[in-house]
Design an enzyme around this catalytic site. Structure first.
Site, short mmCIF file in Angstrom:
data_model
loop_
_atom_site.label_atom_id
_atom_site.label_comp_id
_atom_site.label_asym_id
_atom_site.label_seq_id
_atom_site.Cartn_x
_atom_site.Cartn_y
_atom_site.Cartn_z
N GLY A 152 0.80 -1.22 0.00
CA GLY A 152 0.00 0.00 0.00
C GLY A 152 0.83 1.26 0.00
N ALA A 153 1.88 1.27 -0.81
CA ALA A 153 2.85 2.37 -0.77
C ALA A 153 2.62 3.44 -1.83
CB ALA A 153 4.27 1.81 -0.92
N GLY B 127 -0.43 8.26 0.70
CA GLY B 127 -0.57 8.40 2.15
C GLY B 127 0.65 8.00 2.95
N ILE B 128 0.40 7.34 4.06
CA ILE B 128 1.47 6.94 4.98
C ILE B 128 2.44 5.99 4.30
CG2 ILE B 128 1.96 5.72 7.13
CD1 ILE B 128 -0.76 6.72 8.14
N GLY B 129 1.92 5.08 3.48
CA GLY B 129 2.79 4.14 2.78
C GLY B 129 3.79 4.82 1.88
N SER C 213 -4.12 -0.28 14.41
CA SER C 213 -4.86 0.94 14.74
C SER C 213 -5.38 0.86 16.16
CB SER C 213 -6.04 1.12 13.78
OG SER C 213 -6.89 2.17 14.21
N TYR D 273 -13.77 -3.36 10.43
CA TYR D 273 -12.46 -2.69 10.51
C TYR D 273 -11.82 -2.91 11.88
CZ TYR D 273 -8.93 0.98 10.24
OH TYR D 273 -7.73 1.66 10.24
#
Length: 412
Positions: A127-128, A131-133, A256, A287
């Protein structure tokens, strides 16, 4: 582009006439120019310090003919006689679990990485593409790591790669396609990675979905459960031999604080509970449960692989950051936009991931949960060994059943 140095109001400033030095093996000592004596303990605090690792990225150590050692900063074109690692000296710890918090919720990934040279390290980040990735990939690549971006959206992934290379042309960044809604795609990507012969020192499981209406993958599972847990569980299992050959290695699982609202327990955990049908589905529950699965998986993985030089830790990156996690729901897009001024930036969100990836104090230390670059306690359920073992068994059972079905149908 070098990361910007941040200020420090360190309590251990040296008195006049003293100088801090370091031996070739990393021990810090103190020289008193008035008495011409040296000592290991700080003259004010009485603490001992060490420096670890190689020189920061872009630095080189040289020796003159007379034996004088000097250091060259090729990034900023400067020369000094002071070992640059002294800026990042650490106090000698009494025990491996003696954590001293150096960073917090306002720290950025690049601040965590200051003084680190990751040349030779390989990091695979799921997931790069955004965002954060993407910030995790950018930060590690700027500091010399070879970064492999494992992404579903290849257009976004290549655009992210181009941004990193525009900032640091010498960065080593690769892109591989993977779709966590398809277990065959996960297997294909793992095989591609292995065929390239790359080592794997950091496996960062960052990909995730949130706020989805009920849907099923082509493998017949509820999408949130498969993307957030099972597919990344599968990817890790496929790459275990590569991790072992590269040891010491780390697996970092982005979980999370939402795991605190999960209702999973020993008495109700099952595949039907983890992957509910439409009538039993609520996106927040799915989630929350998937994030508890992340921590349970990380803990059990660490328990099984730490004897082989592979540690695993889980983390919370931050609350309601303006990443693309909310992209599947217009309602959450509005909420995330409204709270954006009060949440972390992407650089701050990536800080805890990077900290778990490179912190020297986490060498050979795993099975923990981090928030704001600091160890914190998850729920009791997250530390429930029996629950973790059951989740592992359910996950393995489904994957084995899926593999057997593919073999019987000649589709393997």
């Amino acid at each position: 582009m070098a990361s910007q140095m941040f200020d420090s109001d360190s309590e251990d400033e040296l008195p006049p006439g003293w100088e801090e030095r370091v031996t070739t093996d990393g021990k810090v000592y103190y020289a008193n120019h008035e008495t011409r004596n040296t000592q290991w303990k700080h003259p004010v605090t009485g603490k001992k310090k060490v420096v670890k690792g190689e020189l920061p990225y872009g630095w080189e150590r040289n020796v003159m003919e007379d034996g004088t050692v000097y250091f060259v900063d090729h990034v900023n074109q400067k020369t000094t006689y002071t070992d640059p690692r002294l800026a990042f000296a650490e106090e000698v710890k009494d025990t491996p679990l003696d954590f001293r918090q150096k960073f917090d919720g306002s720290s950025t990934a690049l601040q965590v990485l200051q003084g680190r040279d990751l040349t030779g390290k390989f990091a695979l980040i799921t997931g790069a593409s955004c965002g954060i990735g993407l910030e995790t990939a950018r930060s590690l690549a700027i500091h010399g790591a070879t970064v492999v971006m494992a992404c579903r959206n290849m257009e976004a992934a290549h655009a992210g790669r181009a941004l990193i290379l525009a900032e640091q042309p010498k960065a080593q960044v690769e892109v591989l396609h993977v779709d966590f809604c398809c277990l065959r795609s996960v297997k294909d990507m793992a095989e591609q990675y292995q065929q390239k012969g790359w080592p794997l020192h950091l496996l960062i499981l960052n990909a995730g979905v949130f706020g989805l209406p009920h849907s099923t993958t082509e493998d017949g599972l509820e999408t949130t459960f498969q993307v957030n847990h099972l597919a990344q569980f599968y990817l890790t299992k496929l790459l275990i031999n590569t991790l072992m050959r590269s040891a010491p290695a780390r697996v970092i699982v982005v979980a999370s604080e939402s795991h605190r609202f999960s209702d999973l327990k020993e008495s109700n955990i099952s595949l039907d509970k983890l992957s509910p049908k439409s009538g039993q589905y609520w996106h927040m529950s799915a989630y929350n449960n998937s994030k508890l699965c992340n921590i349970l998986f990380s803990n059990e993985l660490n328990s099984r692989l730490s004897p082989h030089g592979i540690t695993a830790n889980a983390l919370h990156p931050g609350n309601m950051m303006s990443s693309q996690l909310s992209r599947y729901s217009w309602f959450y897009q509005i909420i995330f936009t409204l709270v954006r001024p009060f949440t972390k930036s992407m650089q701050q969100g990536a800080a805890t991931t990077v900290y778990c990836s490179i912190a020297d104090e986490l060498t050979n230390v795993g099975g923990l949960y981090f928030n704001n670059c600091c160890r914190c306690l998850p729920t009791k359920s997250a530390e429930n060994k029996a629950l973790a073992v059951t989740l592992w068994s359910i996950s393995e059972h489904f994957l084995n059943k899926k593999t057997q079905h593919q073999q019987q149908s000649g589709d393997s």
